[in-house]
Structures are given as structure tokens and as C-alpha cells.
Design a protein around this motif. Sequence first.
Motif, PDB file in Angstrom:
ATOM      1  N   ILE A  13       0.793  -1.231   0.000  1.00  0.00           N
ATOM      2  CA  ILE A  13       0.000   0.000   0.000  1.00  0.00           C
ATOM      3  C   ILE A  13       0.825   1.281   0.000  1.00  0.00           C
ATOM      4  CG2 ILE A  13      -1.912  -1.173   1.159  1.00  0.00           C
ATOM      5  CD1 ILE A  13      -1.121   0.405   3.681  1.00  0.00           C
ATOM      6  N   ASN A  14       2.135   1.156  -0.190  1.00  0.00           N
ATOM      7  CA  ASN A  14       2.904   2.412  -0.242  1.00  0.00           C
ATOM      8  C   ASN A  14       4.035   2.301  -1.262  1.00  0.00           C
ATOM      9  OD1 ASN A  14       3.740   4.951   0.253  1.00  0.00           O
ATOM     10  ND2 ASN A  14       4.258   4.647   2.404  1.00  0.00           N
ATOM     11  N   PRO A  15       3.860   2.778  -2.470  1.00  0.00           N
ATOM     12  CA  PRO A  15       2.657   3.460  -2.954  1.00  0.00           C
ATOM     13  C   PRO A  15       1.526   2.474  -3.270  1.00  0.00           C
ATOM     14  CG  PRO A  15       4.237   3.222  -4.744  1.00  0.00           C
ATOM     15  CD  PRO A  15       4.898   2.676  -3.511  1.00  0.00           C
ATOM     16  N   TRP A  16       0.308   3.009  -3.302  1.00  0.00           N
ATOM     17  CA  TRP A  16      -0.829   2.204  -3.717  1.00  0.00           C
ATOM     18  C   TRP A  16      -0.688   1.900  -5.205  1.00  0.00           C
ATOM     19  CZ3 TRP A  16      -4.668   0.379  -0.479  1.00  0.00           C
ATOM     20  CH2 TRP A  16      -4.636   0.878   0.829  1.00  0.00           C
ATOM     21  N   PRO A  17      -1.043   0.671  -5.648  1.00  0.00           N
ATOM     22  CA  PRO A  17      -0.885   0.341  -7.070  1.00  0.00           C
ATOM     23  C   PRO A  17      -1.846   1.144  -7.961  1.00  0.00           C
ATOM     24  CG  PRO A  17      -1.940  -1.478  -5.868  1.00  0.00           C
ATOM     25  CD  PRO A  17      -1.541  -0.452  -4.842  1.00  0.00           C
ATOM     26  N   ASP A  18      -1.451   1.340  -9.217  1.00  0.00           N
ATOM     27  CA  ASP A  18      -2.332   1.988 -10.192  1.00  0.00           C
ATOM     28  C   ASP A  18      -3.646   1.212 -10.244  1.00  0.00           C
ATOM     29  OD1 ASP A  18      -0.514   3.890 -10.754  1.00  0.00           O
ATOM     30  OD2 ASP A  18      -0.015   3.182 -12.776  1.00  0.00           O
ATOM     31  N   GLY A  19      -4.734   1.932 -10.366  1.00  0.00           N
ATOM     32  CA  GLY A  19      -6.040   1.271 -10.422  1.00  0.00           C
ATOM     33  C   GLY A  19      -6.756   1.305  -9.072  1.00  0.00           C
ATOM     34  N   THR A  20      -6.023   1.635  -8.014  1.00  0.00           N
ATOM     35  CA  THR A  20      -6.666   1.772  -6.705  1.00  0.00           C
ATOM     36  C   THR A  20      -7.659   2.931  -6.748  1.00  0.00           C
ATOM     37  OG1 THR A  20      -4.683   1.036  -5.538  1.00  0.00           O
ATOM     38  CG2 THR A  20      -6.259   2.338  -4.270  1.00  0.00           C
ATOM     39  N   ILE A  21      -8.835   2.717  -6.205  1.00  0.00           N
ATOM     40  CA  ILE A  21      -9.775   3.843  -6.048  1.00  0.00           C
ATOM     41  C   ILE A  21     -10.350   3.817  -4.632  1.00  0.00           C
ATOM     42  CG2 ILE A  21     -11.803   5.055  -6.944  1.00  0.00           C
ATOM     43  CD1 ILE A  21     -11.605   3.514  -9.499  1.00  0.00           C
ATOM     44  N   PHE A  22     -10.376   5.000  -4.024  1.00  0.00           N
ATOM     45  CA  PHE A  22     -11.061   5.145  -2.741  1.00  0.00           C
ATOM     46  C   PHE A  22     -12.272   6.031  -2.950  1.00  0.00           C
ATOM     47  CE2 PHE A  22      -6.599   4.660  -1.360  1.00  0.00           C
ATOM     48  CZ  PHE A  22      -6.772   3.481  -0.645  1.00  0.00           C
ATOM     49  N   ALA A  23     -13.351   5.688  -2.238  1.00  0.00           N
ATOM     50  CA  ALA A  23     -14.522   6.556  -2.213  1.00  0.00           C
ATOM     51  C   ALA A  23     -14.763   6.887  -0.756  1.00  0.00           C
ATOM     52  CB  ALA A  23     -15.726   5.832  -2.786  1.00  0.00           C
ATOM     53  N   LYS A  24     -14.935   8.154  -0.494  1.00  0.00           N
ATOM     54  CA  LYS A  24     -15.251   8.548   0.887  1.00  0.00           C
ATOM     55  C   LYS A  24     -16.621   9.211   0.880  1.00  0.00           C
ATOM     56  CE  LYS A  24     -13.875  12.070   4.057  1.00  0.00           C
ATOM     57  NZ  LYS A  24     -12.855  13.028   4.444  1.00  0.00           N
ATOM     58  N   VAL A  25     -17.510   8.700   1.697  1.00  0.00           N
ATOM     59  CA  VAL A  25     -18.882   9.222   1.748  1.00  0.00           C
ATOM     60  C   VAL A  25     -19.103   9.917   3.078  1.00  0.00           C
ATOM     61  CG1 VAL A  25     -21.305   8.614   1.430  1.00  0.00           C
ATOM     62  CG2 VAL A  25     -19.526   7.086   0.624  1.00  0.00           C
ATOM     63  N   ALA A  26     -19.811  11.010   3.041  1.00  0.00           N
ATOM     64  CA  ALA A  26     -20.109  11.710   4.299  1.00  0.00           C
ATOM     65  C   ALA A  26     -21.604  11.955   4.427  1.00  0.00           C
ATOM     66  CB  ALA A  26     -19.359  13.035   4.353  1.00  0.00           C
ATOM     67  N   TRP A  27     -22.110  11.653   5.605  1.00  0.00           N
ATOM     68  CA  TRP A  27     -23.488  11.963   5.956  1.00  0.00           C
ATOM     69  C   TRP A  27     -23.486  12.911   7.142  1.00  0.00           C
ATOM     70  CZ3 TRP A  27     -21.973   6.900   4.970  1.00  0.00           C
ATOM     71  CH2 TRP A  27     -22.633   6.226   3.935  1.00  0.00           C
ATOM     72  N   ASP A  28     -24.555  13.676   7.261  1.00  0.00           N
ATOM     73  CA  ASP A  28     -24.755  14.422   8.505  1.00  0.00           C
ATOM     74  C   ASP A  28     -24.851  13.437   9.642  1.00  0.00           C
ATOM     75  OD1 ASP A  28     -24.832  17.082   8.097  1.00  0.00           O
ATOM     76  OD2 ASP A  28     -26.952  17.142   7.556  1.00  0.00           O
TER      77      ASP A  28
END
Length: 320
Positions: A225-240
Amino acid sequence: MATRIFSKRIVRVALLLLIPLVAIQFIHPRLENPPVSADLQAPPEVKQILERSCYDCHSNQTHLLWFDEIQPAYTLVKGHVLKARKMLNFSHWDSLTPPQQKATLYLSLNKILYGEMPLSQYTMLHRNAKMTEEDITVLKKYLVNLTPVKVSDTSRVNAGNRQYAQWINHSTTPVAVQPAANGIEYIRGYNNWKAISTTDRFDNGTIRVIFGNEVAVKAIEEGNINPWPDGTIFAKVAWDKLVDSSGNIHAGEFKQVEFMIKDAKKYAFSKGWGWARWLGMQLKPYGGKNVNFSRECQGCHQPFKDNDFVFTMPLQLKAK
Ligand code: HEC
Ligand code: HEC
């Protein structure tokens, strides 16, 4: 005899070397302290800390010490101050909206926690500008209290629960979502990815979950994970964050989803990641027409540069 000639030469060389040092003392364009339009308003204990550790660079109330006035230090210090004022100036605090002010303070706290601010070059000589654990506690407390947790009424909690169920089923995702100004397309189906972490941001009352795609999950499993491989995607979602009368926490209104897409070559210009964020249930691209909106993202993720700009330590790895 020989030594006398030799030492004379040393003196001559030394004098020659001194001339430019003396000369540059006269190249001394003054650093001005322009008028303060609206100084940051905060409780005295908070204000004192910021004045002591930050105001020399981030305000129009710069106090230079005698050794800052000597060249070549002076030019260096002046450069820092001018740059710092441009990025954040507590003397023009009213040029920011209240939410921007809060976000700036949060960013400041992050920069302090990760040892980026105040600049170490500066605290080496200005020892009293160093932050202590107590200073940090005072700042944190102040930020927490800027966003007190309120008990939400039942109808709001119910509406939040309904929206959450819709989010799980994608039943309200608009058919057409506009790409972000930097060309990045919205990514559907991220809510079926694996949740790799969740955090509670104390300053703005949101609940956040971070999802990783298959490439990310595989990288976590392999410890790659350091560096993260190409193709890695993170999604961060936020709610109230809603708190019901029994103190249980619920996800309220959907605030936003944001992505980091790793491609070291394609996104070399933005730290190897593509950055994009969509707001609200309508999924409006964040940043409007400004193609450079991701500078803000990169700036706040910068303290984690040794971690490939990723804050999140996956829960699974943390447990190891
Ligand atoms: C010696 C000067 C100096 C001191 C003291 C200093 N800073 Fe900075 N600060 C800078 C400079 C220079 C930059 C711009 C860094 C860059 O991007 O290269 C900066 C950038 C920042 C940023 C980023 C702004 C943005 O929009 O990205 C924040 C936030 C910040 N400083 C907060 C603080 C806080 C809080 C303190 C006090 C605890 C502090 N700084 C003390 C010089 C200083
Ligand atoms: C004010 C600071 C700040 C700004 C600005 C910011 N982030 Fe982050 N981001 C964070 C923090 C802190 C985390 C760690 C998780 C958490 O605490 O919410 C994070 C986490 C993330 C993650 C999950 C991966 C990780 O690094 O942990 C993504 C994806 C992400 N941010 C995308 C973005 C995008 C896209 C933008 C700009 C549109 C952006 N961020 C702007 C502070 C920031």
C-alpha cells in the motif's frame, strides 16, 4: 616570513568574502505590515497560541527578531511571510465565510498535528513558537465546540434513515451525473465496494465511511500500500451525523462522495491521484468550472505524502 605572507593572504580573502555579506545588508526591501481588515475572533487562550506560533507569518502583525533582520535570513523570512499571508491571513479573516473559516482552522489543526506547521526552520530559532500538547488540546476543544452535537428531532432521524436506505439501493442516483471540471467521471456502484475504514470528524458533525475498490482491497491483503498500485480507487462518503434522544447516532442527510483514483502517470501532475467530489443527492460536481479545484484536496492531504497522500490506515492493517 612565508607564514606572514600566507596569513596576509588569508586576511585578504576573508575581507573579500565579507564584502558581499556586508553589501547585502543594504539590499533590504522592507517587509510591510499592511492594515488589518478583520482579525480572527477567538477566545483569548486560543488567540494567544495562534499569535505566538502563527501570526509572524500568517497575519499582518509580523514581528521580526533581530536575527531575522540579518541577510540572507531576511530574504528567506520575507519570502515565507509573503507566501504564508497569501495562503492564510488571520488579519483578513472576514474574507472567508464562516464555513470556510471553520475548514481553515481544521486544516490548520491537521498541519499542526502532522508537524508541518509552524515551519520547523522557524521554530528552530523561535523556540517559543513551538506548539505544546496543551496548546493542541486547547485548539481541538475550541474546534469541537464550534460544532456542538445537537439532538435531532424524530422526523429528521426518520428522513435520514429513509435516505440511507435509498442510498444503499442506489434508487435515487440521477441517471446522468456531470463529470467534475477536471474531466473525472462519476463512479457508480462504489457502495458495493468494501468499507475499509470509518471516521467521525469531530469538527463538522459528519459520519464518514471510506470504501476501496477491488484493487485497493487486494493491495491491503498483500500489504502493498505504499505506494498504492495503479487502479486503486477510494470513495469517501459523508453523511450528517444525527443523534436521537437516546444518544444513538444515525446517518442523516447524504452530504457528498469523493474519490481518489490512482494512476501514477496519468495524474503525475496531481500527486499521482485523480481527485473528484460530488455533492448532495443531486451529485453536483464540486468545484464548478474550476479545473484546479483539486489543489485544495492535495493541500490537505499533503501531510500524508509519505503515505502516498492517503490518510486512512485500513482497519485490517491497523489490527495487525
Ligand atoms: C515561518 C513562517 C510560518 C509560520 C510561523 C507558520 N506558517 Fe503556515 N505556512 C507558511 C508557508 C510559507 C506556507 C505555504 C506553504 C507552501 O504551500 O509551500 C504555509 C501554509 C499554511 C497552511 C496551508 C494554507 C492552504 O491554504 O493550503 C496552513 C493551514 C498553515 N500554514 C497554518 C499555520 C498555522 C496554524 C501556524 C501556526 C501554528 C502556521 N501555519 C505557522 C509559513 C508559516
Ligand atoms: C480539510 C482537509 C481535507 C480536504 C480539503 C480534503 N480532504 Fe480528503 N481527507 C481528509 C481527511 C482528514 C481524510 C481521512 C478520513 C477522514 O478523517 O475523513 C480524508 C480522506 C479522503 C479519502 C479517503 C482516502 C484517504 O486518504 O484516507 C478520499 C477519497 C478523499 N479524502 C478525497 C478528497 C478529495 C477528492 C478532496 C477534494 C475535492 C479532498 N479529499 C479534500 C481531509 C481532507
